[in-house]
Structure formats: structure tokens, C-alpha cells
Design a protein around this motif. Structure first.
Motif, PDB file in Angstrom:
ATOM      1  N   ARG A  41       0.836  -1.206   0.000  1.00 25.51           N
ATOM      2  CA  ARG A  41       0.000   0.000   0.000  1.00 25.51           C
ATOM      3  C   ARG A  41       0.870   1.256   0.000  1.00 25.51           C
ATOM      4  O   ARG A  41       0.553   2.245  -0.659  1.00 25.51           O
ATOM      5  CB  ARG A  41      -0.937   0.000   1.205  1.00 25.51           C
ATOM      6  CG  ARG A  41      -2.099  -0.945   1.026  1.00 25.51           C
ATOM      7  CD  ARG A  41      -3.014  -0.939   2.196  1.00 25.51           C
ATOM      8  NE  ARG A  41      -3.672   0.360   2.345  1.00 25.51           N
ATOM      9  CZ  ARG A  41      -4.432   0.673   3.391  1.00 25.51           C
ATOM     10  NH1 ARG A  41      -4.630  -0.211   4.360  1.00 25.51           N
ATOM     11  NH2 ARG A  41      -4.993   1.852   3.474  1.00 25.51           N
ATOM     12  N   GLU A  42       1.959   1.232   0.741  1.00 24.23           N
ATOM     13  CA  GLU A  42       2.863   2.386   0.760  1.00 24.23           C
ATOM     14  C   GLU A  42       3.508   2.593  -0.612  1.00 24.23           C
ATOM     15  O   GLU A  42       3.587   3.721  -1.107  1.00 24.23           O
ATOM     16  CB  GLU A  42       3.941   2.179   1.818  1.00 24.23           C
ATOM     17  CG  GLU A  42       4.908   3.331   1.924  1.00 24.23           C
ATOM     18  CD  GLU A  42       5.988   3.099   2.958  1.00 24.23           C
ATOM     19  OE1 GLU A  42       6.552   4.104   3.410  1.00 24.23           O
ATOM     20  OE2 GLU A  42       6.270   1.943   3.313  1.00 24.23           O
ATOM     21  N   ALA A  43       3.954   1.515  -1.244  1.00 21.04           N
ATOM     22  CA  ALA A  43       4.564   1.622  -2.572  1.00 21.04           C
ATOM     23  C   ALA A  43       3.551   2.110  -3.598  1.00 21.04           C
ATOM     24  O   ALA A  43       3.880   2.904  -4.485  1.00 21.04           O
ATOM     25  CB  ALA A  43       5.143   0.276  -2.993  1.00 21.04           C
ATOM     26  N   TYR A  44       2.305   1.665  -3.476  1.00 23.00           N
ATOM     27  CA  TYR A  44       1.255   2.158  -4.371  1.00 23.00           C
ATOM     28  C   TYR A  44       1.024   3.654  -4.148  1.00 23.00           C
ATOM     29  O   TYR A  44       0.954   4.429  -5.093  1.00 23.00           O
ATOM     30  CB  TYR A  44      -0.048   1.390  -4.145  1.00 23.00           C
ATOM     31  CG  TYR A  44      -1.239   2.083  -4.753  1.00 23.00           C
ATOM     32  CD1 TYR A  44      -1.382   2.162  -6.131  1.00 23.00           C
ATOM     33  CD2 TYR A  44      -2.184   2.708  -3.954  1.00 23.00           C
ATOM     34  CE1 TYR A  44      -2.457   2.825  -6.699  1.00 23.00           C
ATOM     35  CE2 TYR A  44      -3.260   3.372  -4.511  1.00 23.00           C
ATOM     36  CZ  TYR A  44      -3.393   3.435  -5.887  1.00 23.00           C
ATOM     37  OH  TYR A  44      -4.446   4.100  -6.435  1.00 23.00           O
ATOM     38  N   ILE A  60      -2.452   5.002   1.727  1.00 20.12           N
ATOM     39  CA  ILE A  60      -2.271   4.805   3.160  1.00 20.12           C
ATOM     40  C   ILE A  60      -1.684   6.048   3.839  1.00 20.12           C
ATOM     41  O   ILE A  60      -1.916   6.289   5.009  1.00 20.12           O
ATOM     42  CB  ILE A  60      -1.378   3.561   3.402  1.00 20.12           C
ATOM     43  CG1 ILE A  60      -1.409   3.125   4.838  1.00 20.12           C
ATOM     44  CG2 ILE A  60       0.037   3.809   2.933  1.00 20.12           C
ATOM     45  CD1 ILE A  60      -0.743   1.792   5.076  1.00 20.12           C
ATOM     46  N   LEU A  61      -0.939   6.863   3.099  1.00 22.98           N
ATOM     47  CA  LEU A  61      -0.292   8.054   3.665  1.00 22.98           C
ATOM     48  C   LEU A  61      -0.913   9.359   3.169  1.00 22.98           C
ATOM     49  O   LEU A  61      -0.925  10.341   3.899  1.00 22.98           O
ATOM     50  CB  LEU A  61       1.202   8.057   3.319  1.00 22.98           C
ATOM     51  CG  LEU A  61       2.001   6.863   3.847  1.00 22.98           C
ATOM     52  CD1 LEU A  61       3.399   6.860   3.247  1.00 22.98           C
ATOM     53  CD2 LEU A  61       2.069   6.893   5.347  1.00 22.98           C
ATOM     54  N   PRO A  63      -4.136  11.575   1.009  1.00 23.54           N
ATOM     55  CA  PRO A  63      -5.579  11.522   0.755  1.00 23.54           C
ATOM     56  C   PRO A  63      -5.873  10.815  -0.567  1.00 23.54           C
ATOM     57  O   PRO A  63      -5.057  10.831  -1.488  1.00 23.54           O
ATOM     58  CB  PRO A  63      -5.990  12.989   0.678  1.00 23.54           C
ATOM     59  CG  PRO A  63      -4.860  13.783   1.199  1.00 23.54           C
ATOM     60  CD  PRO A  63      -3.634  12.944   1.105  1.00 23.54           C
ATOM     61  N   GLU A  64      -7.043  10.194  -0.651  1.00 26.22           N
ATOM     62  CA  GLU A  64      -7.438   9.450  -1.846  1.00 26.22           C
ATOM     63  C   GLU A  64      -7.412  10.306  -3.108  1.00 26.22           C
ATOM     64  O   GLU A  64      -7.136   9.800  -4.185  1.00 26.22           O
ATOM     65  CB  GLU A  64      -8.838   8.857  -1.669  1.00 26.22           C
ATOM     66  CG  GLU A  64      -8.886   7.655  -0.757  1.00 26.22           C
ATOM     67  CD  GLU A  64      -8.169   6.433  -1.320  1.00 26.22           C
ATOM     68  OE1 GLU A  64      -8.155   6.241  -2.546  1.00 26.22           O
ATOM     69  OE2 GLU A  64      -7.609   5.676  -0.522  1.00 26.22           O
ATOM     70  N   ASP A  65      -7.686  11.609  -2.991  1.00 21.85           N
ATOM     71  CA  ASP A  65      -7.736  12.455  -4.176  1.00 21.85           C
ATOM     72  C   ASP A  65      -6.411  13.182  -4.463  1.00 21.85           C
ATOM     73  O   ASP A  65      -6.368  14.098  -5.262  1.00 21.85           O
ATOM     74  CB  ASP A  65      -8.875  13.468  -4.054  1.00 21.85           C
ATOM     75  CG  ASP A  65      -8.704  14.417  -2.876  1.00 21.85           C
ATOM     76  OD1 ASP A  65      -7.891  14.131  -1.982  1.00 21.85           O
ATOM     77  OD2 ASP A  65      -9.401  15.446  -2.841  1.00 21.85           O
ATOM     78  N   TRP A  66      -5.319  12.750  -3.823  1.00 17.55           N
ATOM     79  CA  TRP A  66      -4.022  13.389  -4.057  1.00 17.55           C
ATOM     80  C   TRP A  66      -3.596  13.133  -5.504  1.00 17.55           C
ATOM     81  O   TRP A  66      -3.675  12.008  -5.997  1.00 17.55           O
ATOM     82  CB  TRP A  66      -2.963  12.836  -3.111  1.00 17.55           C
ATOM     83  CG  TRP A  66      -1.683  13.592  -3.210  1.00 17.55           C
ATOM     84  CD1 TRP A  66      -0.607  13.277  -3.983  1.00 17.55           C
ATOM     85  CD2 TRP A  66      -1.348  14.795  -2.532  1.00 17.55           C
ATOM     86  NE1 TRP A  66       0.371  14.213  -3.833  1.00 17.55           N
ATOM     87  CE2 TRP A  66      -0.051  15.162  -2.942  1.00 17.55           C
ATOM     88  CE3 TRP A  66      -2.024  15.606  -1.627  1.00 17.55           C
ATOM     89  CZ2 TRP A  66       0.581  16.298  -2.472  1.00 17.55           C
ATOM     90  CZ3 TRP A  66      -1.374  16.731  -1.158  1.00 17.55           C
ATOM     91  CH2 TRP A  66      -0.089  17.064  -1.575  1.00 17.55           C
TER      92      TRP A  66
END
Length: 87
Positions: A41-44, A60-61, A63-66
Motif C-alpha cells: 500500500r505504501e509503494a502504491y 495509506i499516507l 488523501p485518496e484524491d491526491w
């Protein structure tokens, strides 16, 4: 690059793969190594690598819309995010 280590057997394994820059995909290791869930998840989130078969592949780090993936060399850091100046 993924580093795996077995404490019980004292075995080490390093996996290094080359991925397509425009559409990076890789098979998930979550079925073999439960902690891979967080690492993938971090790599994604930071690099945009998609893990096929991952049970919960979402940011995971950030926001979804970043916009985009900030650790990539070709990333252009946005001037604003939701009206907030970032620079």
C-alpha cells in the motif's frame, strides 16, 4: 526491491524487478507474507505500483484524491491542494 527475512530459518531473500514506467503492475505477496499488505500500500501510494491480487490497495499516507505519486522522479509537486498553498 523487496527484502524478506526468516528469523526462524535465518534465510534472506531480495526480490528486484523492473516494471513498466507507464503502467507498473506486480503480483501481490500478501498471501505469502501478511505484512506485505502495508508495504505494498505504501509503494502504491508513493510510487503508483499496482499490486494484482492485493486485498485492499488504496492510499495509506496521502488523501485518496491526491494527484499523482510523489516519490516518482517525474512527479510535479502541486502548487495547491484543495485551495491550500503547498509551496
Amino acid at each position: 526491491m523487496i527484502h524478506l527475512y526468516s528469523i526462524r530459518r535465518n534465510h534472506r531473500l531480495v526480490l528486484k524487478v523492473k516494471l513498466d514506467r507507464t503502467d507498473p503492475h506486480l503480483a501481490s505477496l500478501c498471501d505469502v507474507w501478511a505484512t506485505a499488505n502495508w508495504h505494498e500500500r505504501e509503494a502504491y501510494d508513493l510510487y503508483g505500483i499496482r499490486y494484482d491480487g492485493h486485498p485492499d490497495l488504496r492510499r495509506i499516507l496521502l488523501p485518496e484524491d491526491w494527484p499523482g505519486y510523489p516519490m516518482r522522479k517525474d512527479y510535479d509537486f502541486p502548487e495547491h491542494y484543495q485551495g491550500i498553498p503547498l509551496k
